[in-house]
Scaffold this motif. Sequence first.
Motif, PDB file in Angstrom:
ATOM      1  N   LYS A 216       0.813  -1.121  -0.022  1.00  0.00           N
ATOM      2  CA  LYS A 216       0.080   0.004  -0.016  1.00  0.00           C
ATOM      3  C   LYS A 216       0.814   1.244  -0.045  1.00  0.00           C
ATOM      4  O   LYS A 216       2.121   1.312   0.635  1.00  0.00           O
ATOM      5  CB  LYS A 216      -0.766  -0.093   1.169  1.00  0.00           C
ATOM      6  CG  LYS A 216      -1.847  -1.379   1.348  1.00  0.00           C
ATOM      7  CD  LYS A 216      -2.932  -1.228   0.464  1.00  0.00           C
ATOM      8  CE  LYS A 216      -3.788  -2.362   0.615  1.00  0.00           C
ATOM      9  NZ  LYS A 216      -4.849  -2.532  -0.435  1.00  0.00           N
ATOM     10  N   LEU A 257      -2.698  11.485  -4.488  1.00  0.00           N
ATOM     11  CA  LEU A 257      -3.470  10.360  -4.532  1.00  0.00           C
ATOM     12  C   LEU A 257      -4.919  10.741  -5.057  1.00  0.00           C
ATOM     13  O   LEU A 257      -5.681   9.731  -5.707  1.00  0.00           O
ATOM     14  CB  LEU A 257      -3.521   9.759  -3.101  1.00  0.00           C
ATOM     15  CG  LEU A 257      -4.253   8.652  -2.975  1.00  0.00           C
ATOM     16  CD1 LEU A 257      -3.707   7.268  -3.594  1.00  0.00           C
ATOM     17  CD2 LEU A 257      -4.426   8.358  -1.288  1.00  0.00           C
ATOM     18  N   ASN A 258      -5.590  11.777  -4.753  1.00  0.00           N
ATOM     19  CA  ASN A 258      -6.701  12.081  -5.086  1.00  0.00           C
ATOM     20  C   ASN A 258      -6.890  12.403  -6.576  1.00  0.00           C
ATOM     21  O   ASN A 258      -8.083  12.641  -7.147  1.00  0.00           O
ATOM     22  CB  ASN A 258      -7.387  13.261  -4.328  1.00  0.00           C
ATOM     23  CG  ASN A 258      -8.795  13.266  -4.289  1.00  0.00           C
ATOM     24  OD1 ASN A 258      -9.677  12.408  -4.138  1.00  0.00           O
ATOM     25  ND2 ASN A 258      -9.303  14.500  -4.600  1.00  0.00           N
ATOM     26  N   GLN A 261      -9.200   9.717  -8.224  1.00  0.00           N
ATOM     27  CA  GLN A 261     -10.060   9.174  -7.437  1.00  0.00           C
ATOM     28  C   GLN A 261     -11.456   9.876  -7.653  1.00  0.00           C
ATOM     29  O   GLN A 261     -11.565  11.184  -7.863  1.00  0.00           O
ATOM     30  CB  GLN A 261      -9.719   9.527  -6.020  1.00  0.00           C
ATOM     31  CG  GLN A 261      -8.785   8.753  -5.419  1.00  0.00           C
ATOM     32  CD  GLN A 261      -8.853   7.191  -5.397  1.00  0.00           C
ATOM     33  OE1 GLN A 261      -9.908   6.665  -5.131  1.00  0.00           O
ATOM     34  NE2 GLN A 261      -7.850   6.523  -5.692  1.00  0.00           N
ATOM     35  N   PHE A 266     -12.199  10.646   3.104  1.00  0.00           N
ATOM     36  CA  PHE A 266     -11.078   9.843   3.362  1.00  0.00           C
ATOM     37  C   PHE A 266     -11.364   9.482   4.968  1.00  0.00           C
ATOM     38  O   PHE A 266     -11.619  10.232   5.729  1.00  0.00           O
ATOM     39  CB  PHE A 266      -9.792  10.459   3.358  1.00  0.00           C
ATOM     40  CG  PHE A 266      -9.181  10.797   2.019  1.00  0.00           C
ATOM     41  CD1 PHE A 266      -8.637   9.815   1.269  1.00  0.00           C
ATOM     42  CD2 PHE A 266      -9.425  12.045   1.500  1.00  0.00           C
ATOM     43  CE1 PHE A 266      -8.203  10.227  -0.033  1.00  0.00           C
ATOM     44  CE2 PHE A 266      -9.003  12.403   0.295  1.00  0.00           C
ATOM     45  CZ  PHE A 266      -8.681  11.325  -0.758  1.00  0.00           C
ATOM     46  N   GLY A 398     -12.259   6.254   1.120  1.00  0.00           N
ATOM     47  CA  GLY A 398     -11.315   5.555   0.948  1.00  0.00           C
ATOM     48  C   GLY A 398     -10.532   5.417   2.281  1.00  0.00           C
ATOM     49  O   GLY A 398     -10.458   6.514   2.954  1.00  0.00           O
ATOM     50  N   LYS A 426     -11.750   0.133   0.970  1.00  0.00           N
ATOM     51  CA  LYS A 426     -10.682   0.587   0.112  1.00  0.00           C
ATOM     52  C   LYS A 426      -9.638   1.298   1.064  1.00  0.00           C
ATOM     53  O   LYS A 426      -9.641   2.471   1.472  1.00  0.00           O
ATOM     54  CB  LYS A 426     -11.282   1.330  -0.922  1.00  0.00           C
ATOM     55  CG  LYS A 426     -12.168   0.837  -1.796  1.00  0.00           C
ATOM     56  CD  LYS A 426     -12.720   1.906  -2.795  1.00  0.00           C
ATOM     57  CE  LYS A 426     -13.574   3.023  -2.152  1.00  0.00           C
ATOM     58  NZ  LYS A 426     -14.215   3.893  -3.142  1.00  0.00           N
ATOM     59  N   LEU A 428      -6.301   3.022   0.931  1.00  0.00           N
ATOM     60  CA  LEU A 428      -5.548   3.807  -0.094  1.00  0.00           C
ATOM     61  C   LEU A 428      -4.045   4.042   0.507  1.00  0.00           C
ATOM     62  O   LEU A 428      -3.205   4.341  -0.380  1.00  0.00           O
ATOM     63  CB  LEU A 428      -6.314   5.167  -0.264  1.00  0.00           C
ATOM     64  CG  LEU A 428      -7.708   5.236  -0.685  1.00  0.00           C
ATOM     65  CD1 LEU A 428      -8.276   6.485  -0.804  1.00  0.00           C
ATOM     66  CD2 LEU A 428      -7.878   4.383  -1.886  1.00  0.00           C
TER      67      LEU A 428
END
Length: 466
Positions: A216, A257-258, A261, A266, A398, A426, A428
């Motif tokens: 991850k 990271l977004n 998405q 989060f 996430g 999920k 993340l």
Amino acid sequence: MELREYVSILTKNWLLILISTILGVVAGAGFSLLATPEYQSKTQLYVSVRSGAGTTSDMVQGANFSRQIVNSYVDVIKTGVVLDPVVEELSLEMTGSELSAYITAASPADTALINITATSPSAEQASEIANAVGESFKNVVQTQLEPDVDAGMSPVNLTTTQPALVPSTPISPNVLLNVVLGLLVGLAIGVGIAVLRNVLDTRIHSLSDVEEITDKPLLGGIIDDSDVENQPLTMKHKPYSPMAESYRTLRTNLQFLNVDQESSVFVITSANPGEGKSTTSVNLALALAEAGSRVALIEADLRLPRVSKYLGVEGSAGLTDILIGKAELNDVLQRWGRTQLFYLPAGRIPPNPSELLGSDAMKKVIAELDESFDYVIIDAPPALAVTDAAVIGHAKAGLLLAVASGSTKKPEMEAALATLDHAGAKVLGVIVTMLPPKAAAGYGYGNYGYGEPKAVDTSLEGSYEQ
């Protein structure tokens, strides 16, 4: 294990190794001081054979005979026939058999010499015993082993070439040798304990430990700060600290990271309580708001809520009131100061948190906030304690797993990830909290000094604005 890891282990445990080494030196010195001194004294005998004619041939034969019998004589010296008279003569408080343990006899190769060595706690006694054993042995040889009845004398002659002298210094203990041995043994024990501690220690200490456990994404390492318990709002009270910079780094990584998405919701959870998830949730929300994003912070830990206390906000009415239909979102969502941070308290603690968090009403709240805000940060309970985090993660959210350096154990982190994965949540990425500055070296977490960020302004409170 690589050399770098061994160096790291020794560096982290240098005090243990130093103490162990010092104790080894003290033990060696103490043993030397407490041990009874031992003295040695040696006498030397020469074995020869008398030859009647005195020709060269007779002398050679006599010398050869002397060398042949000398080894047999060496074995006789430690027998009772030689030592019992010595015990009686010197009035020793032991038997001849016991005295043999303090006597050594040897003959140098290809010689007719015999070396007799006596050991004793007394220097004078060592000398007396060595000389007495030599005289007793000569008497035994000439009267019992090699007598010559016809000539009236023994054909074998024993001559003392070196009498035993009183030694001036003991042979043991060797203080220097014992101290050096103590140092080496102490050092070895210290290193061994350090390596064993590392092998048996399953706690997460560094970012690399996380990378070894899971694939991850590692989203950030939050530098530890000793004042965080008293001042959990690092972004407000210490905006220029390395810890605050860690949250900004986490904010940047979360923004990357977004990118792909569909949702900006989060859920932040941890394996166990006390691993910094609530502190991370609040400060991450403040860091996002500092960058100009509209952020909604939801206190979804309905069992042990802490965020209201951190923010200094009244939390008697909040999420639970919405979920049971006693309040609307606009009624309980609060703006925090002049920031773009809006906060939804937990409200009253219900008897059925998991059912409420997994309800359609919760999904509706998350969906509404997701449409109105750039980011929605949800502080959830620990994953191994209850199923609340996994239940929330079933929606559009996430999950971000917070693990504490020096506290969370590797099996616990693996179990938390497995629990969330099996529940269909999920996950993340992972956030490492309470990270010592040295453990973050090489990862770029800390204050680089590229200007000072604007402190969070919380002087005014507002209301929810669409």
